[in-house]
Scaffold this motif. Structure first.
Motif, PDB file in Angstrom:
ATOM      1  N   VAL A 140       0.821  -1.206   0.000  1.00 44.98           N
ATOM      2  CA  VAL A 140       0.000   0.000   0.000  1.00 44.98           C
ATOM      3  C   VAL A 140       0.859   1.262   0.000  1.00 44.98           C
ATOM      4  O   VAL A 140       0.448   2.297  -0.522  1.00 44.98           O
TER       5      VAL A 140
ATOM      6  N   TYR B  98      -6.606  -3.666   1.095  1.00 46.93           N
ATOM      7  CA  TYR B  98      -6.110  -3.563   2.468  1.00 46.93           C
ATOM      8  C   TYR B  98      -7.260  -3.308   3.446  1.00 46.93           C
ATOM      9  O   TYR B  98      -7.336  -3.938   4.497  1.00 46.93           O
TER      10      TYR B  98
ATOM     11  N   TRP C 255      -5.853  -5.417   6.662  1.00 44.09           N
ATOM     12  CA  TRP C 255      -4.405  -5.550   6.720  1.00 44.09           C
ATOM     13  C   TRP C 255      -3.768  -4.300   7.318  1.00 44.09           C
ATOM     14  O   TRP C 255      -4.290  -3.189   7.203  1.00 44.09           O
TER      15      TRP C 255
END
Length: 126
Positions: free
Chosen positions: A17, A85, A90
């Motif tokens: 990310v 995500y 996450w």
């Protein structure tokens, strides 16, 4: 305890990310025939992602570089990576890697996002 090693033959994909980066491993692309075009199919409700061979006319098609000498193919999609995500819960400071399962008769590789490994300092930590 599950083996946290990664074999060169494993089909895989990873997400970061911090860079909005999706890395599709060459083994994954080989499993679908190193196509000229591929796309992602996402089922967020069931935590599944697939990489599918497609045509240039297909919605969401990505063209594979003619130079296939690299071990992976990277593309950037901050919106998609952030969505994955958030959907998976996450840690935004970590990179994740997932093993895939080939479905040869459909020209796709399926990834169960719920089985993602967190990568820390180049090692899988589960």
């Amino acid at each position: 305890m599950e083996n946290l090693s990664w074999e060169n033959a494993d089909l895989g994909i990873s997400f970061s990310v911090a860079y909005g980066r999706i890395t599709v491993f060459k083994t994954t692309l080989k499993a679908i025939g190193l196509p000229q075009y591929f796309r992602f199919l996402l089922d967020p409700e069931n935590g599944k992602l697939a990489v599918e061979k497609c045509s240039y006319k297909s919605s969401g098609a990505h063209q594979l570089s003619e130079d296939t000498s690299h071990d992976s193919y990277e593309l950037k999609s901050m919106d998609m990576v952030r969505f994955i995500y958030q959907t998976c819960g996450w840690d935004m400071k970590s990179t994740y890697r997932i093993r895939g399962i080939a479905v040869p008769d459909r020209d796709l590789v399926v990834f169960d996002l719920t089985t993602a490994y967190r990568v820390q300092e180049g090692h899988l930590v589960g």
